[in-house]
Write an enzyme that holds these catalytic residues in place. Sequence first.
Site, PDB file in Angstrom:
ATOM      1  N   HIS A 115      52.311  61.014 -32.448  1.00 29.86           N
ATOM      2  CA  HIS A 115      52.995  62.709 -32.429  1.00 29.86           C
ATOM      3  C   HIS A 115      52.823  63.413 -33.137  1.00 29.86           C
ATOM      4  CE1 HIS A 115      55.517  65.478 -30.146  1.00 29.86           C
ATOM      5  NE2 HIS A 115      54.478  65.314 -29.339  1.00 29.86           N
ATOM      6  N   LYS A 117      52.698  65.865 -36.945  1.00 27.02           N
ATOM      7  CA  LYS A 117      51.958  67.288 -37.242  1.00 27.02           C
ATOM      8  C   LYS A 117      52.183  67.694 -38.578  1.00 27.02           C
ATOM      9  CE  LYS A 117      52.975  67.761 -32.490  1.00 27.02           C
ATOM     10  NZ  LYS A 117      54.065  66.741 -32.250  1.00 27.02           N
ATOM     11  N   ASP A 122      45.704  68.981 -51.938  1.00 26.47           N
ATOM     12  CA  ASP A 122      46.084  68.464 -52.821  1.00 26.47           C
ATOM     13  C   ASP A 122      46.749  67.302 -53.284  1.00 26.47           C
ATOM     14  OD1 ASP A 122      43.650  69.536 -53.110  1.00 26.47           O
ATOM     15  OD2 ASP A 122      43.990  71.313 -53.843  1.00 26.47           O
ATOM     16  N   HIS A 294      58.154  75.237 -27.513  1.00 30.47           N
ATOM     17  CA  HIS A 294      58.309  73.556 -27.678  1.00 30.47           C
ATOM     18  C   HIS A 294      58.291  73.263 -28.768  1.00 30.47           C
ATOM     19  CE1 HIS A 294      54.387  70.604 -28.802  1.00 30.47           C
ATOM     20  NE2 HIS A 294      54.341  70.731 -28.055  1.00 30.47           N
ATOM     21  N   LYS A 296      61.301  72.006 -31.969  1.00 29.02           N
ATOM     22  CA  LYS A 296      62.068  71.034 -32.129  1.00 29.02           C
ATOM     23  C   LYS A 296      62.997  70.730 -33.569  1.00 29.02           C
ATOM     24  CE  LYS A 296      57.546  69.384 -30.836  1.00 29.02           C
ATOM     25  NZ  LYS A 296      58.176  69.080 -28.692  1.00 29.02           N
ATOM     26  N   ASP A 301      75.853  74.151 -39.498  1.00 29.01           N
ATOM     27  CA  ASP A 301      76.240  75.408 -40.736  1.00 29.01           C
ATOM     28  C   ASP A 301      76.101  76.429 -40.948  1.00 29.01           C
ATOM     29  OD1 ASP A 301      78.746  74.609 -39.340  1.00 29.01           O
ATOM     30  OD2 ASP A 301      78.968  72.627 -40.865  1.00 29.01           O
TER      31      ASP A 301
END
Length: 414
Positions: A115, A117, A122, A294, A296, A301
């Site tokens: 899952h 991404k 380089d 979508h 996350k 603080d």
Amino acid sequence: MKPISRWIGGNSVRLLENGEAYFPAVFDAIRAALHEVIVETFILFEDKVGNELHAVLLDAARRGVRIDVLVDGFGSSELTPPFIEALTQAGVRLSVFDPAKPVLGVRFNVLRRMHRKIVVVDAERAFVGGINFSFDHLRAFGPEGKQDYAVEIHGPIVPHIHGFVRAIADQSAAREPAPSVAAVQPAPTNEAAGDAEMIFVTRDNHRHRNDIERHYRAAIRTARQRVVLANAYFFPGYLLLRQLRRAARRGVYVALILQGEPDMPIAKSAASLLYGYLQGAGVHIFEYCERPLHGKVAVVDDAWSTVGSSNLDPLSLTLNLEANLVIRDASFTRQLDARLQYLIDNHCKVIAPEAPSPFWAFWRPLRGFLLFHLLSGYSRWFGWLPRRVPKVHRLGPQAGPNVASDEGAPDGAS
């Protein structure tokens, strides 16, 4: 409990909100690549976005850049032979994590997915977040276009991210001859690029099963003023919920931004079961209603934040392979916090606590008791699910036998 990884300083970080910011940044980085591009993504679709990624990867491969792409066999199951062949014939090393053919039109390989991404160019520039390569991460997609976040990073943390994805890519190429392109270069020791301290944290089903959740819990446990979590699929375990309740009870402002227009209605239904339990301790709950959430991400603080692929639900916390960047940087945290506050102020519905009633007086403690026992044990229950080892399959004319899963990533990678 394993110790939390050390912080690495000297980094710069740029917030990329939605596909409008993320895709141009990634595509420009690939166009400028000199040696190597590594891409990991849960979803790659053959749509406007996927086809542009396809084009920039082909162009880079044809000018001698080494390209490795890992997609998930469930999330990216519809790639066509012409799309795949164009990449592999240009020299792109394309791998699929745990593919499976549908049975009577139904895909059953839903558990233990890749899952993450991540894009690394380089070994000097990295992108980490929750945005897939699909058109539905753009507003032009329409009302169902997703709200999401990623970051672009430069600095000493990048070789650590590069080392992680390079090891996974090399596993899938273990049976092949070494490439002859000039792209194979040692990872540089990046000089300081900014003031941000970071930890690259992954979750797998081998040595790092709860690392991401531990970072969340540690940050919430030490919060003194403010905790804001924006998460698409929210149904965490009891330990994390307990930290949220404790923070609210000691006077910390705790806010959750959850789905109000869900792409998966069951996710909203599951999260709503927790509303009363959290609100009873003083947690504020908002539902984002402009389009599907979508993201996350979280801020704690004035200097702690996280951006990544991990939801706070059973799939992400106990089964899937995930990656988050944890960041200590006051400027970035203020920026992300301001963007989340903008959602609250302009596109969220305030969820008011349920009014007390005679039935509620009976049901509320009973529901709390049932939720406690459900949430305190689900990580163990999900661990009992089938333990077959998913495989990474190479595609293309030089593809060799199946190779080892990436569940046991190198210890130093997290």
